[in-house]
Design an enzyme around this catalytic site. Structure first.
Site, PDB file in Angstrom:
ATOM      1  N   GLY A  95      87.261  13.282 -86.701  1.00  0.00           N
ATOM      2  CA  GLY A  95      88.361  12.321 -86.859  1.00  0.00           C
ATOM      3  C   GLY A  95      89.184  12.446 -88.126  1.00  0.00           C
ATOM      4  O   GLY A  95      90.314  11.981 -88.175  1.00  0.00           O
ATOM      5  N   ASP A 115      82.917   2.283 -90.421  1.00  0.00           N
ATOM      6  CA  ASP A 115      82.641   1.239 -89.436  1.00  0.00           C
ATOM      7  C   ASP A 115      81.289   0.608 -89.787  1.00  0.00           C
ATOM      8  O   ASP A 115      81.221  -0.199 -90.718  1.00  0.00           O
ATOM      9  CB  ASP A 115      82.671   1.897 -88.046  1.00  0.00           C
ATOM     10  CG  ASP A 115      82.574   0.924 -86.893  1.00  0.00           C
ATOM     11  OD1 ASP A 115      83.085  -0.204 -87.033  1.00  0.00           O
ATOM     12  OD2 ASP A 115      81.996   1.271 -85.860  1.00  0.00           O
ATOM     13  N   THR A 116      80.209   0.971 -89.104  1.00  0.00           N
ATOM     14  CA  THR A 116      78.899   0.441 -89.503  1.00  0.00           C
ATOM     15  C   THR A 116      78.481   1.004 -90.862  1.00  0.00           C
ATOM     16  O   THR A 116      77.656   0.422 -91.554  1.00  0.00           O
ATOM     17  CB  THR A 116      77.793   0.814 -88.490  1.00  0.00           C
ATOM     18  OG1 THR A 116      77.606   2.227 -88.517  1.00  0.00           O
ATOM     19  CG2 THR A 116      78.147   0.346 -87.089  1.00  0.00           C
ATOM     20  N   GLY A 117      79.047   2.155 -91.214  1.00  0.00           N
ATOM     21  CA  GLY A 117      78.714   2.797 -92.483  1.00  0.00           C
ATOM     22  C   GLY A 117      77.560   3.776 -92.379  1.00  0.00           C
ATOM     23  O   GLY A 117      77.222   4.436 -93.355  1.00  0.00           O
ATOM     24  N   THR A 160      77.276   6.665 -90.806  1.00  0.00           N
ATOM     25  CA  THR A 160      77.655   8.071 -90.970  1.00  0.00           C
ATOM     26  C   THR A 160      77.894   8.405 -92.443  1.00  0.00           C
ATOM     27  O   THR A 160      77.356   9.377 -92.973  1.00  0.00           O
ATOM     28  CB  THR A 160      78.936   8.374 -90.152  1.00  0.00           C
ATOM     29  OG1 THR A 160      78.735   7.966 -88.803  1.00  0.00           O
ATOM     30  CG2 THR A 160      79.291   9.843 -90.202  1.00  0.00           C
ATOM     31  N   LEU A 161      78.697   7.573 -93.111  1.00  0.00           N
ATOM     32  CA  LEU A 161      79.035   7.865 -94.505  1.00  0.00           C
ATOM     33  C   LEU A 161      77.811   7.727 -95.411  1.00  0.00           C
ATOM     34  O   LEU A 161      77.617   8.535 -96.322  1.00  0.00           O
ATOM     35  CB  LEU A 161      80.164   6.937 -94.969  1.00  0.00           C
ATOM     36  CG  LEU A 161      80.865   7.367 -96.243  1.00  0.00           C
ATOM     37  CD1 LEU A 161      81.505   8.748 -96.096  1.00  0.00           C
ATOM     38  CD2 LEU A 161      81.943   6.346 -96.642  1.00  0.00           C
ATOM     39  N   LYS A 186      86.519  -0.983 -91.785  1.00  0.00           N
ATOM     40  CA  LYS A 186      86.252  -2.191 -90.985  1.00  0.00           C
ATOM     41  C   LYS A 186      85.062  -2.910 -91.601  1.00  0.00           C
ATOM     42  O   LYS A 186      83.933  -2.776 -91.111  1.00  0.00           O
ATOM     43  CB  LYS A 186      85.851  -1.789 -89.558  1.00  0.00           C
ATOM     44  CG  LYS A 186      86.944  -1.459 -88.597  1.00  0.00           C
ATOM     45  CD  LYS A 186      86.294  -1.286 -87.213  1.00  0.00           C
ATOM     46  CE  LYS A 186      87.146  -0.501 -86.272  1.00  0.00           C
ATOM     47  NZ  LYS A 186      86.421  -0.156 -85.028  1.00  0.00           N
ATOM     48  N   ARG A 227      94.445  11.967 -80.497  1.00  0.00           N
ATOM     49  CA  ARG A 227      94.352  12.411 -81.890  1.00  0.00           C
ATOM     50  C   ARG A 227      95.712  12.821 -82.443  1.00  0.00           C
ATOM     51  O   ARG A 227      95.949  12.776 -83.642  1.00  0.00           O
ATOM     52  CB  ARG A 227      93.395  13.598 -82.006  1.00  0.00           C
ATOM     53  CG  ARG A 227      91.930  13.270 -81.705  1.00  0.00           C
ATOM     54  CD  ARG A 227      91.034  14.391 -82.208  1.00  0.00           C
ATOM     55  NE  ARG A 227      89.690  14.371 -81.655  1.00  0.00           N
ATOM     56  CZ  ARG A 227      88.661  13.698 -82.173  1.00  0.00           C
ATOM     57  NH1 ARG A 227      88.849  12.957 -83.253  1.00  0.00           N
ATOM     58  NH2 ARG A 227      87.464  13.756 -81.629  1.00  0.00           N
ATOM     59  N   ASP A 250      87.511   9.409 -91.444  1.00  0.00           N
ATOM     60  CA  ASP A 250      88.616   8.665 -90.852  1.00  0.00           C
ATOM     61  C   ASP A 250      88.425   7.165 -91.005  1.00  0.00           C
ATOM     62  O   ASP A 250      89.315   6.457 -91.450  1.00  0.00           O
ATOM     63  CB  ASP A 250      88.804   9.052 -89.367  1.00  0.00           C
ATOM     64  CG  ASP A 250      87.513   8.966 -88.542  1.00  0.00           C
ATOM     65  OD1 ASP A 250      86.443   8.656 -89.110  1.00  0.00           O
ATOM     66  OD2 ASP A 250      87.578   9.215 -87.327  1.00  0.00           O
TER      67      ASP A 250
END
Ligand code: 5GP
Ligand code: MG
Length: 187
Positions: free
Chosen positions: A44, A106-108, A110-111, A134, A168, A103
């Site tokens: 993304g 969200d829930t965090g 991944t990061l 978010k 995309r 990108d």
């Protein structure tokens, strides 16, 4: 042909260009020129990443760049919490200053996973830059150092973000409304 969903533009191409410029300035002021590695989290972030990298040139930052493809598995809009590395970076980040680029936060999960991974690989410092945040959806204990826009809990597409690999290419960011209740997701 796109699938038939309803789109509502949240950020125009001009809005995005303005914020990307500002983020580039923040990164340029915060990060040292010497050992910077920018790591894009695919897929993304690819358009955002390219715009950031070109912007950094004008701030005399010449980072090395690499990508990782991370998948967060789950059904529907909810990820399961398991993040897997589909493609790892190949640049040696030991002793470097890493800026992770994604990108949307969200829930965090991944990061959070990516930050831990960069430290485990020996990075001296790890910062993160996301186009969208978010905060209402956060599960993992993480916030980004550089944020483009904060958004409500809506599903967005465009400027690199997809639904089922579509959308995309949109030069703007839009909220996507599902015409029937179904699974959404994206990486
Ligand atoms: P997290 O691990 O923070 O829950 O998930 C982050 C990833 O989920 C993002 O990198 C992105 O791929 C996907 N994602 C989360 N929210 C959205 C959204 O509103 N639209 C799209 N297209 N992808 C999203
Ligand atoms: Mg992603």
């Amino acid at each position: 042909m796109h699938p038939h969903h309803i789109l509502r533009v949240l950020f125009t191409a001009d809005d995005i260009a303005g914020r990307v410029d500002a983020l580039v300035g923040e990164i340029g002021r915060t990060c040292a020129a010497g050992s910077l590695v920018l790591v894009g989290i695919l897929r993304g972030s690819f358009i955002f990443f390219a715009d950031l990298v070109r912007g950094l040139f004008y701030h005399h930052l010449h980072p090395r760049i690499d990508f990782t493809l991370l998948q967060s598995y789950g059904s529907g809009t909810e990820s399961s919490g398991t993040v897997e590395i589909e493609r790892d970076i190949s640049v040696d980040v030991r002793g470097t200053e890493v800026v992770l680029v994604d990108d949307i936060l969200d829930t965090g999960r991944t990061l959070h996973f990516a930050v831990e991974l960069m430290y485990a690989k020996g990075a001296r410092s790890v910062k993160s830059c996301v186009l969208l945040d978010k905060p209402s959806r956060r599960v993992a204990p993480i916030s980004a150092d550089f944020v483009g826009f904060t958004v409500e809990d809506v599903f967005v597409v465009g400027y690199g973000l997809d639904y089922d690999s579509y959308y995309r290419e949109l030069p703007y960011i839009a909220e996507l409304t599902f015409t029937h209740p179904g699974a959404a997701g994206g990486q």
